[in-house]
Every structure is written in structure tokens, then in C-alpha cells.
Enzyme design. Structure first.
Site, PDB file in Angstrom:
ATOM      1  N   TRP A 158      10.254   5.034  32.745  1.00 30.35           N
ATOM      2  CA  TRP A 158      10.089   3.668  32.213  1.00 30.35           C
ATOM      3  C   TRP A 158      11.098   3.354  31.106  1.00 30.35           C
ATOM      4  O   TRP A 158      11.276   2.199  30.749  1.00 30.35           O
ATOM      5  CB  TRP A 158       8.682   3.488  31.650  1.00 30.35           C
ATOM      6  N   ASN A 159      11.770   4.377  30.540  1.00 26.69           N
ATOM      7  CA  ASN A 159      12.512   4.053  29.298  1.00 26.69           C
ATOM      8  C   ASN A 159      13.827   3.336  29.538  1.00 26.69           C
ATOM      9  O   ASN A 159      14.303   2.591  28.693  1.00 26.69           O
ATOM     10  CB  ASN A 159      12.697   5.315  28.451  1.00 26.69           C
ATOM     11  N   GLY A 236      12.795  12.167  34.487  1.00 29.71           N
ATOM     12  CA  GLY A 236      11.508  12.058  33.792  1.00 29.71           C
ATOM     13  C   GLY A 236      11.256  13.304  32.981  1.00 29.71           C
ATOM     14  O   GLY A 236      12.188  14.027  32.606  1.00 29.71           O
ATOM     15  N   SER A 237      10.001  13.587  32.724  1.00 27.39           N
ATOM     16  CA  SER A 237       9.665  14.699  31.832  1.00 27.39           C
ATOM     17  C   SER A 237       9.838  16.050  32.528  1.00 27.39           C
ATOM     18  O   SER A 237       9.729  16.155  33.758  1.00 27.39           O
ATOM     19  CB  SER A 237       8.210  14.557  31.379  1.00 27.39           C
ATOM     20  N   GLU A 258      16.861  15.187  36.058  1.00 24.53           N
ATOM     21  CA  GLU A 258      17.261  14.746  34.719  1.00 24.53           C
ATOM     22  C   GLU A 258      15.991  14.731  33.880  1.00 24.53           C
ATOM     23  O   GLU A 258      15.143  13.860  34.042  1.00 24.53           O
ATOM     24  CB  GLU A 258      17.896  13.354  34.800  1.00 24.53           C
ATOM     25  N   LEU A 259      15.840  15.735  33.023  1.00 27.35           N
ATOM     26  CA  LEU A 259      14.536  15.974  32.398  1.00 27.35           C
ATOM     27  C   LEU A 259      14.575  15.733  30.885  1.00 27.35           C
ATOM     28  O   LEU A 259      15.451  15.053  30.366  1.00 27.35           O
ATOM     29  CB  LEU A 259      14.080  17.390  32.745  1.00 27.35           C
ATOM     30  N   GLU A 389       9.887  16.835  22.054  1.00 26.95           N
ATOM     31  CA  GLU A 389      10.537  15.527  22.132  1.00 26.95           C
ATOM     32  C   GLU A 389       9.578  14.478  21.549  1.00 26.95           C
ATOM     33  O   GLU A 389       8.524  14.229  22.095  1.00 26.95           O
ATOM     34  CB  GLU A 389      10.784  15.238  23.600  1.00 26.95           C
TER      35      GLU A 389
HETATM   36  N1  LIG Z   1      17.557  13.475  31.409  1.00 29.42           N
HETATM   37  C1  LIG Z   1      17.595  12.182  31.582  1.00 29.42           C
HETATM   38  O1  LIG Z   1      18.591  11.589  32.024  1.00 29.42           O
HETATM   39  C2  LIG Z   1      16.368  11.373  31.251  1.00 29.42           C
HETATM   40  C3  LIG Z   1      16.467   9.982  31.274  1.00 29.42           C
HETATM   41  C4  LIG Z   1      15.323   9.227  30.970  1.00 29.42           C
HETATM   42  C5  LIG Z   1      14.124   9.850  30.645  1.00 29.42           C
HETATM   43  N2  LIG Z   1      14.066  11.218  30.649  1.00 29.42           N
HETATM   44  C6  LIG Z   1      12.830  11.886  30.283  1.00 29.42           C
HETATM   45  O2  LIG Z   1      11.704  11.204  30.870  1.00 29.42           O
HETATM   46  C7  LIG Z   1      10.579  11.321  29.999  1.00 29.42           C
HETATM   47  C8  LIG Z   1      10.038   9.936  29.697  1.00 29.42           C
HETATM   48  O3  LIG Z   1       9.814   9.258  30.900  1.00 29.42           O
HETATM   49  P1  LIG Z   1       8.353   9.184  31.543  1.00 29.42           P
HETATM   50  O4  LIG Z   1       7.307   9.162  30.484  1.00 29.42           O
HETATM   51  O5  LIG Z   1       8.391   8.099  32.575  1.00 29.42           O
HETATM   52  O6  LIG Z   1       8.291  10.601  32.276  1.00 29.42           O
HETATM   53  P2  LIG Z   1       7.223  11.078  33.371  1.00 29.42           P
HETATM   54  O7  LIG Z   1       7.691  12.385  33.823  1.00 29.42           O
HETATM   55  O8  LIG Z   1       5.838  10.922  32.873  1.00 29.42           O
HETATM   56  O9  LIG Z   1       7.378  10.012  34.571  1.00 29.42           O
HETATM   57  C9  LIG Z   1       8.621   9.841  35.186  1.00 29.42           C
HETATM   58  C10 LIG Z   1       8.377   9.316  36.604  1.00 29.42           C
HETATM   59  O10 LIG Z   1       7.659  10.312  37.332  1.00 29.42           O
HETATM   60  C11 LIG Z   1       6.489   9.745  37.893  1.00 29.42           C
HETATM   61  N3  LIG Z   1       5.496  10.804  38.014  1.00 29.42           N
HETATM   62  C12 LIG Z   1       4.636  11.265  37.094  1.00 29.42           C
HETATM   63  N4  LIG Z   1       3.899  12.279  37.609  1.00 29.42           N
HETATM   64  C13 LIG Z   1       4.331  12.450  38.903  1.00 29.42           C
HETATM   65  C14 LIG Z   1       3.983  13.320  39.983  1.00 29.42           C
HETATM   66  N5  LIG Z   1       3.040  14.239  39.851  1.00 29.42           N
HETATM   67  N6  LIG Z   1       4.644  13.190  41.158  1.00 29.42           N
HETATM   68  C15 LIG Z   1       5.614  12.259  41.324  1.00 29.42           C
HETATM   69  N7  LIG Z   1       5.993  11.393  40.347  1.00 29.42           N
HETATM   70  C16 LIG Z   1       5.348  11.506  39.155  1.00 29.42           C
HETATM   71  C17 LIG Z   1       6.121   8.622  36.962  1.00 29.42           C
HETATM   72  O11 LIG Z   1       5.288   7.692  37.617  1.00 29.42           O
HETATM   73  C18 LIG Z   1       7.506   8.061  36.657  1.00 29.42           C
HETATM   74  O12 LIG Z   1       7.928   7.246  37.719  1.00 29.42           O
HETATM   75  C19 LIG Z   1      11.090  11.991  28.743  1.00 29.42           C
HETATM   76  O13 LIG Z   1      10.811  13.357  28.774  1.00 29.42           O
HETATM   77  C20 LIG Z   1      12.587  11.775  28.811  1.00 29.42           C
HETATM   78  O14 LIG Z   1      13.318  12.753  28.096  1.00 29.42           O
HETATM   79  C21 LIG Z   1      15.168  11.993  30.932  1.00 29.42           C
HETATM   80  O1  LIG Z   2      17.010   8.172  28.279  1.00 24.04           O
HETATM   81  C1  LIG Z   2      17.765   8.213  29.136  1.00 24.04           C
HETATM   82  C2  LIG Z   2      19.109   7.625  29.281  1.00 24.04           C
HETATM   83  O2  LIG Z   2      19.820   8.500  30.117  1.00 24.04           O
HETATM   84  C3  LIG Z   2      19.785   7.410  27.969  1.00 24.04           C
HETATM   85  S1  LIG Z   2      21.449   6.916  28.127  1.00 24.04           S
HETATM   86  O3  LIG Z   2      21.447   5.496  28.488  1.00 24.04           O
HETATM   87  O4  LIG Z   2      22.036   7.714  29.227  1.00 24.04           O
HETATM   88  O5  LIG Z   2      22.108   7.195  26.853  1.00 24.04           O
END
Ligand SMILES: NC(=O)c1ccc[n+]([C@@H]2O[C@H](COP(=O)([O-])OP(=O)(O)OC[C@H]3O[C@@H](n4cnc5c(N)ncnc54)[C@H](O)[C@@H]3O)[C@@H](O)[C@H]2O)c1
Ligand SMILES: O=C[C@H](O)CS(=O)(=O)O
Length: 486
Positions: A158-159, A236-237, A258-259, A389
Site C-alpha cells: 500500500w505504501n 511487501g513485508s 522486494e521485502l 522497521e
Molecule cells: N523492498 C521494497 O522495494 C519494498 C517496497 C515497498 C514496501 N516494502 C515493504 O512492504 C512492507 C509494507 O507493505 P505492506 O504492509 O503492504 O506489506 P504486507 O506484506 O503486509 O502486504 C504486502 C502485500 O501482500 C499481501 N499479502 C499479505 N499477506 C499475504 C498472503 N498470505 N498471501 C498473499 N499476499 C499477501 C497484502 O495484501 C499486500 O498486497 C514493509 O515491510 C516495507 O518495507 C518493500
Molecule cells: O517503499 C518502497 C519504495 O521502493 C520506495 S522508493 O520509491 O523506491 O524510494
């Protein structure tokens, strides 16, 4: 009329196998809410297994045809999609801010800078080159072909609800793959708007579906178990990424992950302190700190702690908290109450262990999800804020003695996504950049992402890279052809 719903890109329907569905098979729906005040801005169909498997089957049906298009044809579609995103950036930003909360200026910057991945991979489509290698015998030749992996499942957070999608769908389509996307249930409108523009650009029906659902786990189970899905690209996470890998092991799924992050931001005593405090402000407080690569812990060398802290505080005082659509607002709400609770837990742990609040430190009276930008001093490595985080506007300052001391503290993390440091001595710059355990290092630079660079992490921050010429490799498979009888 609500400025969001007045846009033709505002969709209250999901795109499944070439059809816009306003109703799910079960009739279930869910609300999308404005994180600033919790008000409903859209009602979407809450899709399930029936729609997901239909989208996967359709993606498999059209993928060979899409892959047979010439690279130039695929590039042309991606370039048109890029042009349409740029032309509609204001509408896309209004939709993004409505569902995610970030200031309109940040939303537009996310859209423009991440549309660039579509343009970049339009160009990379034409550079998917194989090899011809001299054979083991005169009558033989070795051919190495690069072919599209096939049907990809994409899952995004979502971010950055717009940018995380173009970074995946761009290279996937460029390589000749097809995509079934599940955006976050918190911010699906940006994905639907992008899908509408993809359709207009000429992405073939069924080649790109968007599944809106609150049942993320069922979607995850389907795409990890369904043998038609060749690849999962997830942002995501770390816990969810780990779960997907475990579930995908049975069918040896390909993964791009990408975590989570826990970026150290290091200020040495030879740094330009104005540049360092400018960089810390951007890296820490962009998107209210809800950024994977944001500075999660700020290490400052003992001799310059006071001077740097004073400069950072003066910059933090210029931040204007409020609704993202309000003119002049530079920091919006956190995504929900859970995010506020996590911020308060990290803050309580740090202050209980001796950290001092220098600014902020409390919720804003402007709304239930707004938290004042907060700077802490006297932070130590035993505090949770240095290990987890925070994903909120909390800037913890930790003093350090020397390079060895700070490198040891910076690397004491299972995460390795981004790291930053400010210094001027070239020996120090090379020594520290090479010693930091991170996929990306910003040196005298607080902003990393661009389409030309390989974005991604090491350790438990992910697998693979997005962007750069490396970014398309994750959507290709190598095929070795042993050509004999020549
Ligand atoms: N490394 C990167 O480029 C990057 C970029 C953006 C966000 N993030 C990370 O994402 C996290 C924040 O985003 P968030 O709160 O949406 O993360 P999240 O992992 O809770 O959710 C991410 C996505 O996964 C889905 N999801 C959740 N549980 C699932 C499951 N069991 N099976 C399939 N899909 C599932 C969610 O609905 C959402 O679409 C932070 O840890 C952040 O660091 C990483
Ligand atoms: O949070 C995730 C994004 O990848 C940040 S950035 O836009 O790549 O800096």
C-alpha cells in the site's frame, strides 16, 4: 462531487480476464477508505478463487501470442502506456492521495518517477539478446535463448500503490509474460487506474488482470500452488515474502522479492552537515516514514552529534502535517491505526530505555492517524527501533565512536535493503560502502530509486532486482540449444 470519483480513471470494478467486474461471484464487496479520516471513498468487488483462477487461465491462454509479438511491438505498447500515465499523472495522483494519504506532490512524484520503468523496459524489450557459442565439436554450435517465463503473479503493498506496479508489470510485459496482479486491499484504486490506461495503450485483453480482494492469503495459496503460474513477484513485508516462498516451494516457483528494510543512515565527522541533514529529512520523512528504504536509524559520529541534531531539528520544524490534498502539506497520515500503534510502541520502548524526545513524540490533533514528526536522542542498540522497521516518522539518533563501531552496529540486522552515509574522505567512502551489508548504498545521497539502477536487497530484504538491465532477467528463462549435424 468527490474529486476522486470525477476522474474517468476512478474504477469501482476489477479487471479480470479482459472484463471489468463490478460484482464478485459471491456478491461480497469491501470499502476503500481515506486514511486521513477513515471515510469510504470507493466500494469494490471482493473477489475470490473463481475470479483468480479465471484470470490465471486467461493469462496463460494469451501469453504465447503476446510473446510472439516482436520486441518492437511490445515496446510500442509499453511506450504508449508510459505516455498515457504521464498525460494522466494529475488524475492518478488524486486517486493515489485519496487512498494512501501522501501529499499530492509526493504522489505525483511517485507516478512520474515510476512511469519511467515502463519507458525503460520498453527499451529493454529490444535488448533481450541470446548467445551463439562455439560448439564442443566442429559440427556443433551452442545456442542460448532467453524466453519469457510465462504467467506471473504480482502482489504489491500500500505504501507506493502506483510505483510498485509499474516496476513489475513493465519488465514482465516487455519480456513477453502476462500478469495477474493483487494490489493491497488498502490501495487498489491506483492499480485499477493503471490497468485502465494499460488497456487503452493496447495491452492485450487478459494479459494483465487486477484482482481486488481482502482475502490475500487465498490469493497467495492459489498462485503458489497453481502450476500455471510460473513466477511470483512480491513487494511487501519479509514475513509474507517468507510465507510465499515456503508455499511456492512445492512447484519450484520463480521469485522476485522486494521485502522489508532497516536502513542505517550514518553521518561521519567529515560530512557536510547541511547536506547530511537535508538527506536525512528526505530519507526519513518521505511518505511519513512509510518507505522501505527510509532511514530507520541515524548514526552520528560523536564529535558532530549536537551540530547535526540542531540542523535536523530545524529542518523537521518546517514539515507541515495535514491532509495530502491540502496546499503546502508535506507530511500526510499513517495508513491506519495499527501503524500509529507500532510508532507508539517503538517510541515507548526507546524512552523507557533512556532516549529523549527532542521534537514531536505525540499524535497530532489534526486526525487519528497523524503523528508529529519525531526526533529522539540518546538512542542505543538495545532499543527496538534499531532492530525493527518502524515505518513511521520517527528519527532515532545514535552516537558512535569510529568506522569499525558504526559498521558493526549498521550490519547487526537481518535486513540489508538500503544504507546511507555522508562523508568526504575517499578512503573512508570506499571502505564503508564496501563494508555495509546492503543491496543499495547512498553516499552523500538520501534518495536511491531510479529506473536505471538495480533496486533490491540482500539478506532478508529480498531476492532479485527491479530496474536497470538486470530487472528484466527475472522474467526470462535461459534455454540451451545444442545444435549438431552442421
Ligand atoms: N523492498 C521494497 O522495494 C519494498 C517496497 C515497498 C514496501 N516494502 C515493504 O512492504 C512492507 C509494507 O507493505 P505492506 O504492509 O503492504 O506489506 P504486507 O506484506 O503486509 O502486504 C504486502 C502485500 O501482500 C499481501 N499479502 C499479505 N499477506 C499475504 C498472503 N498470505 N498471501 C498473499 N499476499 C499477501 C497484502 O495484501 C499486500 O498486497 C514493509 O515491510 C516495507 O518495507 C518493500
Ligand atoms: O517503499 C518502497 C519504495 O521502493 C520506495 S522508493 O520509491 O523506491 O524510494
Amino acid at each position: 462531487m468527490n474529486p476522486v470519483s470525477s476522474s474517468p480513471l476512478f474504477k469501482q470494478a476489477a479487471l479480470v480476464a479482459g472484463e471489468w467486474l463490478a460484482r464478485s461471484a459471491s456478491g461480497a464487496t469491501f470499502q476503500v477508505c481515506d486514511p486521513f479520516d477513515g471515510k469510504t471513498i470507493a466500494t469494490l468487488p471482493d473477489l475470490g478463487l473463481e475470479e483468480t483462477s479465471r484470470a490465471i487461465d486467461a493469462a496463460a491462454r494469451v501469453q504465447p501470442e503476446w510473446a510472439k509479438r516482436t520486441a518492437k511491438e511490445r515496446a510500442g505498447v509499453l511506450k504508449r502506456w508510459f505516455d498515457l500515465v504521464i498525460a494522466n499523472a494529475d488524475d492518478l495522483a488524486t486517486i493515489l492521495t485519496a487512498e494512501q494519504g501522501k501529499p499530492l506532490g509526493e504522489a505525483k512524484s511517485e507516478i512520474i518517477s515510476n512511469a519511467a520503468y515502463l519507458e525503460w523496459f520498453a527499451e529493454e524489450a529490444k535488448r533481450i539478446e541470446g548467445e551463439i557459442i562455439p560448439g564442443a565439436h566442429p559440427s556443433q554450435r551452442i545456442l542460448v535463448l532467453k524466453q519469457p517465463i510465462g504467467v506471473c503473479a504480482a502482489i504489491t503493498p500500500w505504501n507506493f500503490p502506483n510505483g510498485m506496479i509499474t516496476r513489475k508489470v513493465g519488465p514482465a510485459l516487455a519480456a513477453g509474460c502476462t500478469v495477474v496482479l493483487k494490489p493491497s486491499e488498502l490501495t487498489p484504486l491506483s492499480a485499477l487506474a493503471l490497468a485502465a490506461l494499460a488497456e487503452e495503450a493496447g495491452v492485450p485483453k487478459c494479459a494483465f488482470s487486477v484482482i481486488t480482494t481482502t482475502d490475500a492469503k487465498s490469493f497467495g495459496l492459489e498462485v503458489t500452488k497453481n502450476p500455471t503460474v510460473a513466477k511470483i513477484t512480491f513487494t511487501g513485508s519479509t514475513p509474507v515474502g517468507r510465507w510465499l516462498m515456503r508455499e511456492g516451494a512445492d512447484t519450484i516457483k520463480r521469485f522476485s522479492l522486494e521485502l522489508g528494510g532497516n536502513a542505517p543512515f550514518i553521518v561521519f565527522d567529515d560530512a557536510d552537515l547541511d547536506a547530511a541533514s537535508d538527506g536525512a529529512l528526505v530519507s526519513k520523512f518521505r511518505n511519513a516514514g512509510q518507505t522501505c528504504v527510509c532511514a530507520n536509524r541515524i548514526y552520528v559520529q560523536q564529535g558532530v552529534v549536537e551540530a547535526f541534531t540542531e540542523k535536523l531539528l530545524s529542518r523537521v520544524s518546517t514539515l507541515k502535517l495535514g491532509r495530502g490534498t491540502e496546499a503546502g502539506v508535506t507530511m500526510g497520515p499513517l495508513i491506519d491505526g495499527r501503524a500509529v500503534a507500532k510508532m507508539e510502541a517503538h517510541l515507548a520502548d526507546a524512552t523507557a530505555k533512556g532516549a529523549k524526545i527532542l521534537s514531536g513524540g505525540r499524535r497530532s490533533s489534526l486526525g487519528p492517524t497523524l503523528f508529529e514528526p519525531t526526533v529522539l536522542s540518546g538512542v542505543t542498540q538495545d532499543m527496538i527501533v534499531t532492530r525493527e522497521e518502524t515505518f513511521a516518522p520517527l528519527a532515532p539518533i545514535i552516537a558512535f565512536r569510529d568506522e569499525a563501531d558504526v559498521i558493526a552496529m549498521a550490519n547487526a540486522s537481518e535486513f540489508g535493503l538500503a544504507a546511507y552515509f555522508y562523508a568526504r574522505d575517499m578512503r573512508r567512502i570506499f571502505n564503508v560502502a564496501e563494508a555495509l551489508q546492503s543491496g543499495m548504498v547512498g553516499v552523500n545521497n538520501g534518495a536511491l530509486a531510479n529506473e536505471m539502477a538495480p533496486f533490491g536487497g540482500i539478506k532478508q530484504s529480498g531476492l532479485g532486482r527491479e530496474g536497470s538491465h538486470h530487472g528484466i532477467e527475472g522474467y526470462l528463462e535461459l534455454k540451451y540449444v545444442a545444435l549438431g549435424g552442421l
